[in-house]
Design a protein around this motif. Sequence first.
Motif, PDB file in Angstrom:
ATOM      1  N   LYS A 625       0.861  -1.206   0.000  1.00  0.00           N
ATOM      2  CA  LYS A 625       0.000   0.000   0.000  1.00  0.00           C
ATOM      3  C   LYS A 625       0.892   1.248   0.000  1.00  0.00           C
ATOM      4  CE  LYS A 625      -3.757  -0.708  -0.010  1.00  0.00           C
ATOM      5  NZ  LYS A 625      -4.600  -1.139  -1.150  1.00  0.00           N
ATOM      6  N   LYS A 626       1.858   1.243  -0.917  1.00  0.00           N
ATOM      7  CA  LYS A 626       2.942   2.228  -0.915  1.00  0.00           C
ATOM      8  C   LYS A 626       2.879   3.066  -2.192  1.00  0.00           C
ATOM      9  CE  LYS A 626       8.023   2.017  -1.048  1.00  0.00           C
ATOM     10  NZ  LYS A 626       9.172   1.070  -1.025  1.00  0.00           N
ATOM     11  N   ASP A 627       3.059   4.374  -2.053  1.00  0.00           N
ATOM     12  CA  ASP A 627       3.090   5.236  -3.234  1.00  0.00           C
ATOM     13  C   ASP A 627       4.530   5.394  -3.720  1.00  0.00           C
ATOM     14  OD1 ASP A 627       4.002   8.400  -2.593  1.00  0.00           O
ATOM     15  OD2 ASP A 627       3.525   7.139  -0.853  1.00  0.00           O
ATOM     16  N   PRO A 628       4.756   5.785  -4.966  1.00  0.00           N
ATOM     17  CA  PRO A 628       6.118   5.871  -5.517  1.00  0.00           C
ATOM     18  C   PRO A 628       7.047   6.815  -4.766  1.00  0.00           C
ATOM     19  CG  PRO A 628       4.498   5.882  -7.284  1.00  0.00           C
ATOM     20  CD  PRO A 628       3.730   5.996  -6.007  1.00  0.00           C
ATOM     21  N   LYS A 629       6.491   7.815  -4.092  1.00  0.00           N
ATOM     22  CA  LYS A 629       7.328   8.778  -3.361  1.00  0.00           C
ATOM     23  C   LYS A 629       7.504   8.395  -1.891  1.00  0.00           C
ATOM     24  CE  LYS A 629       6.238  12.710  -6.350  1.00  0.00           C
ATOM     25  NZ  LYS A 629       5.720  14.109  -6.395  1.00  0.00           N
ATOM     26  N   ASN A 630       6.992   7.240  -1.518  1.00  0.00           N
ATOM     27  CA  ASN A 630       7.181   6.725  -0.156  1.00  0.00           C
ATOM     28  C   ASN A 630       6.521   7.607   0.910  1.00  0.00           C
ATOM     29  OD1 ASN A 630       8.188   4.435   1.135  1.00  0.00           O
ATOM     30  ND2 ASN A 630       9.998   5.517   1.883  1.00  0.00           N
ATOM     31  N   GLN A 631       5.449   8.283   0.525  1.00  0.00           N
ATOM     32  CA  GLN A 631       4.720   9.101   1.504  1.00  0.00           C
ATOM     33  C   GLN A 631       3.763   8.250   2.331  1.00  0.00           C
ATOM     34  OE1 GLN A 631       3.464  13.119  -0.375  1.00  0.00           O
ATOM     35  NE2 GLN A 631       3.671  11.716  -2.105  1.00  0.00           N
TER      36      GLN A 631
END
Length: 732
Positions: A625-631
């Motif tokens: 459940k991770k976005d490409p920018k690691n937010q």
Amino acid sequence: MSLLYDLSLNEGKGSVTKERIRGNLLPIEYVFNHARYKESCSPRWVTSALEGYALDFDGYSTYIKDESIEVNGSLTIVTLIAPRCFEACHGEVSTTIIDQLDKAGKKGFALSLYQHGEVQFEIGNGNRIDTFRSNEQLELFKKSFITVTFNHETNWISIYINSKRVMCELIDGFENADIPLSIGLNNTPFEISDIFKGGMFSGLVDFIRIYDEAWLSEKIQNNFICIKDKLSLDFQDIDLDENKLLDDIHRPQYHAIPPQHWMNEPHAPFYYKGKYHLFYQKNATGPYFSNLHWGHWTSDDLVFWKNEKTALFPQRGELTPSGVWSGSAAIGPKSIPYLFYTSANLAKDYNQGVAIARPKNLDDIHLVDWEMDDQSTITQTDKQGMPSQFRDPFVWKDDKEEIWYLIIGGGMEDKGPTAWIYASTDCENWQFKGDFFTVDSEDFPYLGTNWELPVLLPVSDDKGNTKYVFLFMSYFNKEEKYQVDTYFYLGQFDKENLRFIPDSLEPQLLDYGKFKFSGPSGFVDPVTNKSIVFSILQGNRNEQEEYESGWAHNAGLPIELYLENNELRMKPIENLVALRNKVLVNERDKPLVQINEKLKEISGKMLEVIVEFDHTEKLVGFECKKDPKNQEKTSLLYEKEKKQVWIDRSKSFLGREGDIQGGILDIDEGFSAHIYIDHSAIECYLNNKKMISSRAYPTLKNSDDISLIGEKDIIIKSMKVFELKSIWKKED
């Protein structure tokens, strides 16, 4: 005679309807007109053989407001409705069809359905409000033609159901109320919570019309004759639409889940003529706790489920007026399935007991219709602990004799939580056999004041050794600092004395997810002879979010319990491989850095991940459940030195503080995790020794990436990732 009000509801699409007499265009309020978690859409319109369409009122967000209507003299209200649920669980309340009643001024009128389907009409004359109810009840899931007449000259009020007069009373006049007219919404609703309001209609409305005269019985009968052959209704039209929420970004797609609204514990699994049956606590009026019915699923394989007709629902009378709570099932004598449910009557001090339901048609493999007893099978006595804490029967058959056993949860003041046991030779008559298992609250305060959902299942190893696992949920009859959760003991079932004997005094958590895994139930699958457990995978949102999403909770994946080295083991059932749609990754004996390069190409909301780390002393884990920018991300972590495994949700949701859920995992081999990701649902099976069930609701639309955690040169013995498919079919 003239028509004063005509709401024909025959548009068939959109979120606006036209009242034909005054020409008002009326907005139809509906939560998904401006949706937050899915594509916006209008309420459901259902084809009707009568006048084209009927409007579906979802029970908590759908309603229409109009200007007040003035009635000078007599009136007749005519409507055709099909109710999906009655408001049975909040005391003396009703669900509104049409309301222009000024309760403060004691003027106006309101037509509604009372607790269990009685037609109710309220009318005020400025000095008092008179309330009238039919003794007859409407049937759920069927269309009913309702007529109410008020004769201004004689002051007689009459109520008709399908042209039959069911009530006739004399009143002392009528006075109009100058307040808005509401359809499907009570003008003075009772509050279930700050977010949810009770008394809203759940079901279909074909039309509502008001005339300025009091129809005679002959006219009402003639009108009914004209339509009675057009009242047939397919259950799929009255049931909540299972396609409505399939585009919700957080709603699981391969888990068992109701079409819409709220659910609680799945329970009462059994196998009958090639079909698995599983029931669940259901509220058909909205995504909140209330109106407890038994929803029903069937399956060929415990993986792909079909929504069936509501099986059990609250009944008028002494037994279940307040709800049908959790229970279990058993195949009884002559291969007849029995449902054992907790009957609730909150008007009594000892307000819970056990009652039985049987299929109406044993030749129907789907068993959609059930006959509920009108008498209790088991009632709590004044010697059985705390009043109103006596529920959730679990039934199983002896493996050698024609004897059935039943345990039920409760608690004793100044002692502790307990389960009692009963025995029967016919599933009808039960003998009390005493205390099955009790713990001392002083020694184990975190186990609650009483127990809910007790379950006893045999577990075996590959050498034929067998123990029993006793599962239960802690419950606190008063406010406590401890977390409600699901625990288990391993031990033996002393059949001679009908007692459970634990191997150790200290229980264990079945799942480290802080109550995400709850509501356990189970059975021994007669097809595989394996002990299978079902659960709720609890949500993790506030009421406003559940209001806007239209659903709350889902079933956890079925798990198999077994024995290994005299310890309890757990794993997802083998049949779940049928969910695999595509292999995305299949690697062996590669360094972590290489695997992560592969994983950069992988994202998805419905994944199965199986990863096995080589022996390592370093921190390892998995991110999802991770976005490409690691937010945003949710992390599963294992630290061998501390023997700890946990899920870190501190970054799962931008703008919201998360938590850490975990516990002890003591292993000699490398860390392995079998992980299921289904939109917001995350289930982790860890070396088959422990589980963590969790939730993540990322705010960013692209938070669907995955990766491994650990030093770059750590060897990954095996890594498989599968894309999984939905078990629900979306209409084209």
